[in-house]
Design a protein around this motif. Structure first.
Motif, PDB file in Angstrom:
ATOM      1  N   GLU A   1      25.028 -28.787  10.728  1.00 16.16           N
ATOM      2  CA  GLU A   1      25.707 -30.184  11.007  1.00 16.16           C
ATOM      3  C   GLU A   1      26.724 -30.376  10.098  1.00 16.16           C
ATOM      4  OE1 GLU A   1      24.440 -34.114  13.230  1.00 16.16           O
ATOM      5  OE2 GLU A   1      23.562 -34.008  11.293  1.00 16.16           O
ATOM      6  N   SER A   2      26.228 -29.991   8.698  1.00 13.67           N
ATOM      7  CA  SER A   2      27.165 -29.994   7.513  1.00 13.67           C
ATOM      8  C   SER A   2      26.901 -29.072   6.401  1.00 13.67           C
ATOM      9  CB  SER A   2      27.180 -31.490   6.891  1.00 13.67           C
ATOM     10  OG  SER A   2      25.650 -31.814   6.377  1.00 13.67           O
ATOM     11  N   ILE A   3      27.932 -28.677   5.882  1.00 11.45           N
ATOM     12  CA  ILE A   3      27.286 -27.788   4.542  1.00 11.45           C
ATOM     13  C   ILE A   3      28.152 -28.170   3.729  1.00 11.45           C
ATOM     14  CG2 ILE A   3      27.709 -25.308   3.709  1.00 11.45           C
ATOM     15  CD1 ILE A   3      27.322 -24.326   6.584  1.00 11.45           C
ATOM     16  N   GLU A   4      27.515 -28.395   2.394  1.00 10.68           N
ATOM     17  CA  GLU A   4      28.250 -28.955   1.194  1.00 10.68           C
ATOM     18  C   GLU A   4      28.343 -27.785  -0.078  1.00 10.68           C
ATOM     19  OE1 GLU A   4      27.407 -32.849   0.425  1.00 10.68           O
ATOM     20  OE2 GLU A   4      27.910 -33.699   2.309  1.00 10.68           O
ATOM     21  N   GLN A   5      29.275 -27.651  -0.800  1.00 11.50           N
ATOM     22  CA  GLN A   5      29.267 -26.919  -1.895  1.00 11.50           C
ATOM     23  C   GLN A   5      28.990 -27.772  -3.164  1.00 11.50           C
ATOM     24  OE1 GLN A   5      32.934 -25.320  -3.287  1.00 11.50           O
ATOM     25  NE2 GLN A   5      31.946 -23.273  -3.925  1.00 11.50           N
ATOM     26  N   ASP A   6      28.202 -27.147  -4.073  1.00  4.55           N
ATOM     27  CA  ASP A   6      27.833 -27.883  -5.409  1.00  4.55           C
ATOM     28  C   ASP A   6      29.140 -27.704  -6.110  1.00  4.55           C
ATOM     29  OD1 ASP A   6      27.333 -28.147  -8.319  1.00  4.55           O
ATOM     30  OD2 ASP A   6      25.376 -27.919  -7.702  1.00  4.55           O
ATOM     31  N   PRO A   7      29.830 -28.880  -6.661  1.00  5.13           N
ATOM     32  CA  PRO A   7      31.046 -28.946  -7.259  1.00  5.13           C
ATOM     33  C   PRO A   7      31.104 -28.464  -8.673  1.00  5.13           C
ATOM     34  CG  PRO A   7      30.074 -31.361  -7.100  1.00  5.13           C
ATOM     35  CD  PRO A   7      29.291 -30.266  -6.083  1.00  5.13           C
ATOM     36  N   VAL A   8      29.830 -28.449  -9.117  1.00  2.40           N
ATOM     37  CA  VAL A   8      29.847 -27.867 -10.405  1.00  2.40           C
ATOM     38  C   VAL A   8      29.833 -26.355 -10.691  1.00  2.40           C
ATOM     39  CG1 VAL A   8      28.507 -27.983 -12.654  1.00  2.40           C
ATOM     40  CG2 VAL A   8      28.718 -30.351 -11.343  1.00  2.40           C
ATOM     41  N   ASN A   9      28.489 -26.041 -10.271  1.00  5.43           N
ATOM     42  CA  ASN A   9      28.324 -24.383 -10.263  1.00  5.43           C
ATOM     43  C   ASN A   9      29.325 -23.795  -9.292  1.00  5.43           C
ATOM     44  OD1 ASN A   9      26.890 -24.056  -7.777  1.00  5.43           O
ATOM     45  ND2 ASN A   9      24.890 -24.363  -8.952  1.00  5.43           N
ATOM     46  N   LYS A  10      29.757 -24.022  -7.861  1.00 12.15           N
ATOM     47  CA  LYS A  10      30.324 -23.417  -7.020  1.00 12.15           C
ATOM     48  C   LYS A  10      29.621 -22.366  -6.279  1.00 12.15           C
ATOM     49  CE  LYS A  10      34.295 -25.754  -8.049  1.00 12.15           C
ATOM     50  NZ  LYS A  10      34.843 -26.762  -7.113  1.00 12.15           N
ATOM     51  N   LYS A  11      28.305 -22.156  -6.456  1.00 13.09           N
ATOM     52  CA  LYS A  11      27.603 -21.260  -6.211  1.00 13.09           C
ATOM     53  C   LYS A  11      26.571 -21.577  -5.163  1.00 13.09           C
ATOM     54  CE  LYS A  11      26.092 -19.255  -9.950  1.00 13.09           C
ATOM     55  NZ  LYS A  11      25.501 -18.342 -10.882  1.00 13.09           N
ATOM     56  N   THR A  12      26.086 -22.943  -5.123  1.00  9.89           N
ATOM     57  CA  THR A  12      25.233 -23.445  -4.272  1.00  9.89           C
ATOM     58  C   THR A  12      25.801 -24.185  -3.188  1.00  9.89           C
ATOM     59  OG1 THR A  12      23.678 -23.646  -6.296  1.00  9.89           O
ATOM     60  CG2 THR A  12      23.004 -24.874  -4.272  1.00  9.89           C
ATOM     61  N   TYR A  13      25.228 -23.860  -1.998  1.00 12.64           N
ATOM     62  CA  TYR A  13      25.759 -24.628  -0.845  1.00 12.64           C
ATOM     63  C   TYR A  13      24.425 -25.265  -0.082  1.00 12.64           C
ATOM     64  CZ  TYR A  13      30.354 -22.595  -0.516  1.00 12.64           C
ATOM     65  OH  TYR A  13      31.729 -22.325  -0.788  1.00 12.64           O
ATOM     66  N   THR A  14      24.514 -26.459   0.287  1.00 13.21           N
ATOM     67  CA  THR A  14      23.457 -26.962   0.908  1.00 13.21           C
ATOM     68  C   THR A  14      24.049 -27.633   2.316  1.00 13.21           C
ATOM     69  OG1 THR A  14      22.605 -28.251  -1.070  1.00 13.21           O
ATOM     70  CG2 THR A  14      21.965 -29.021   0.958  1.00 13.21           C
ATOM     71  N   ALA A  15      22.951 -26.810   3.324  1.00 10.15           N
ATOM     72  CA  ALA A  15      23.248 -26.962   4.613  1.00 10.15           C
ATOM     73  C   ALA A  15      22.340 -28.069   5.273  1.00 10.15           C
ATOM     74  CB  ALA A  15      23.211 -25.763   5.484  1.00 10.15           C
ATOM     75  N   LEU A  16      22.858 -28.880   6.113  1.00  8.97           N
ATOM     76  CA  LEU A  16      21.836 -29.924   7.038  1.00  8.97           C
ATOM     77  C   LEU A  16      21.982 -29.317   8.384  1.00  8.97           C
ATOM     78  CD1 LEU A  16      20.222 -32.489   6.902  1.00  8.97           C
ATOM     79  CD2 LEU A  16      22.238 -33.557   7.399  1.00  8.97           C
ATOM     80  N   LEU A  17      20.762 -29.321   8.887  1.00  6.81           N
ATOM     81  CA  LEU A  17      20.675 -28.533  10.222  1.00  6.81           C
ATOM     82  C   LEU A  17      20.692 -29.738  11.511  1.00  6.81           C
ATOM     83  CD1 LEU A  17      17.703 -26.177  10.117  1.00  6.81           C
ATOM     84  CD2 LEU A  17      20.022 -25.690   9.641  1.00  6.81           C
TER      85      LEU A  17
END
Length: 531
Positions: A87-103
């Motif tokens: 439903e959403s995917i957000e990138q960690d604004p600091v390390n730029k390597k981590t994405y968090t997805a909400l299903l």
């Protein structure tokens, strides 16, 4: 009245024949109604993790979704990526390597809910060595780990910082359930009976669900009424096996087939005259080239001579000399790589480092040991008349530098064995496909030990360039590395780069068919019969 033995025997035989006929009638099943797609080969599996034939890969789009899906803009015909199970995917604004997805709140076809554990399991299955997934190396070159934070939250750790426009295509890998038939699935999908059964009776989340499979005849799918976007407009879709291309075309003319995927560019003019038939054309992520066996042609100058001897527009008049529908490629990447993907950064074609120059080609052919040589150019049956015309054009033009080439058409299986397995060919006309829009996996064709390296080219400098290119996340630097790779491959010249051609898909009696890639089913939920 007594009956003779002969009469009794006759009656028995007639009775047996009647029973056999009745039995055959009861066993025989009529083809299901619905949208009929004709293909020469049916899917060999519907498990997206394992190796599949092209028909199976296409059908995956009917049954499964990714966190992100590729979609087709019906107006422009262009491909884009869109959130699907996520439903959403957000990138960690600091390390730029981590994405968090909400299903999203989505159910599998069997009614059980999709969870983050399913996403984590899917990635583990794709990357499990025993599964030998074709997507394993690609995914592992980008993603370090996929973790379920809770039932609806997934954390994706990329190996390097990655902007969204490059991360989203990676996240289109299809998600499969971690539980099937009430049992936990093993990560090794070749291990148990339950896992093996999944390949022919899968459960997904896609717009259609498998409803029948008549071996050697057809595979049937019915609409998923609870699909998270919208219920498909067609109730049923049938993939029907029709091997002969002539029969496929006759079935289309008679209205018994609604879609033909395997087409020949030489047929376009004739098909355009058939009433109620639409020609859906798109530029695939693919190209034609002539692979050169570098063990038999070891001198790079000789290989460069072959490249510079080709006047590409004149290879097939009325096809390669057109202003639309064809891209003449200057090197290993399609010439429109930058302009099609990042026009805001680069809107120029790839540089032509091996431009047509017959006098220079003759000189290099002499110094490179090509003049006076003989060679056989193989091409597969599946290329049909187009392959014959392309091969004949190449033969004629290479003759101008003193290289006598014989074009030889051969069966597809023989072609694959000689080119991919034995590497016993001299020259091979090839159709190279299976790429994403950025040709991220092209290193497989050129690395010293690349899985698709059929030419035998081996170069440490090129290997190092691919190492840097695959990790680069800054667009300007990625462009520069792409140009360096292009230059180095042109210096090595392990192949003759020809063109990318629009592919046609013929549809009859259907509306809303929008096709932009080799997978025809990206817009399938919108297809419907014309009223």
């Amino acid at each position: 009245m007594k009956m003779s033995k002969k009469s009794i025997v006759v009656i028995v035989i007639v009775a047996v024949l009647i029973l056999a006929a009745v039995g055959a009638f009861l066993v025989w099943k009529s083809q299901p109604k619905g949208i009929v797609v004709a293909e020469s080969v049916l899917p060999d599996s519907l498990n997206p993790v394992l190796a599949q034939n092209t028909s199976g890969l296409n059908a995956d789009e009917l049954v499964f979704d990714g966190l992100v899906n590729f979609e087709v803009d019906e107006t422009s015909g262009k491909l884009y990526s869109e959130l699907a199970l996520a439903e959403s995917i957000e990138q960690d604004p600091v390390n730029k390597k981590t994405y968090t997805a909400l299903l999203r709140s989505v159910n599998w076809h069997d009614g059980t809910p999709v969870t983050a554990a399913d996403v984590a399991y899917s990635f583990a299955a794709y990357t499990n060595k025993e599964n030998e997934s074709p997507k394993r190396d690609y995914l592992m070159s980008f993603i370090q780990s996929v973790t379920a934070v809770d039932d609806k939250t997934v954390r994706i750790e990329f190996i390097n910082p990655l902007p969204e426009f490059r991360a989203y295509p990676v996240l289109t890998f299809k998600i499969i359930p971690s539980k099937y038939n009430g049992q936990e699935m093993q990560v090794n999908m070749r291990a148990g009976e339950n896992e093996r059964k999944f390949a022919t009776a899968p459960v997904g989340t896609g717009p259609f669900k498998l409803s029948g499979w008549e071996i050697g005849k057809w595979v049937t799918f019915e609409a998923n009424g609870s699909y998270f976007k919208n219920r498909p407009q067609a109730d049923t879709l049938v993939i029907k096996k029709v091997i002969d291309p002539v029969i496929r075309m006759n079935e289309l003319r008679k209205g018994r087939v609604n879609l033909i995927l395997e087409t020949n560019p030489m047929d376009r003019a004739a098909v355009a005259k058939i009433s109620n038939v639409d020609i859906n054309s798109y530029m695939p992520f693919a190209f034609y080239e002539v692979a050169i066996n570098t063990k038999l042609f070891p001198n790079a100058e000789g290989r460069q001579a072959m490249a510079m001897a080709l006047n590409k527009p004149s290879l097939i008049p009325s096809i390669t000399d057109q202003k639309t529908g064809v891209i003449l490629n200057n090197g290993p990447f399609p010439s429109n790589l930058f302009s099609a993907n990042i026009p805001e950064y680069v809107n120029e074609p790839m540089p032509n480092l091996l431009a047509y120059n017959l006098e220079k080609a003759k000189s290099l052919a002499a110094s490179g040991g090509v003049t006076g040589q003989n060679a056989i150019l193989l091409y597969p049956d599946s290329m049909g008349e187009f392959g014959t015309k392309m091969a004949d054009g190449i033969v004629k033009q290479l003759a101008a530098i003193g290289l006598k080439v014989e074009a030889k058409r051969t069966g597809d299986q023989v072609f694959k064995r000689m080119v991919y397995t034995e590497k016993s060919y001299e020259l091979a006309l090839m159709y190279c496909d299976g790429f994403d829009n950025l040709y991220s996996s092209i290193g497989d064709w050129y690395r010293s030990n690349g899985s698709m390296n059929v030419t035998g080219a081996a170069d440490s400098k090129l290997n190092a360039l691919f190492d840097s290119w695959e990790k680069e996340v800054v667009t300007a630097k990625w462009v520069d590395l792409t140009l360096q790779i292009n230059q180095r491959i042109c210096e090595l010249s392990p192949a003759l780069y020809l063109c990318s051609l629009e592919k046609d898909v013929y549809s009859r009696g259907l509306e809303n068919v929008a096709i932009a890639t080799d997978n025809p089913f990206l817009s399938v939920e919108d297809w419907k019969f014309k009223e």
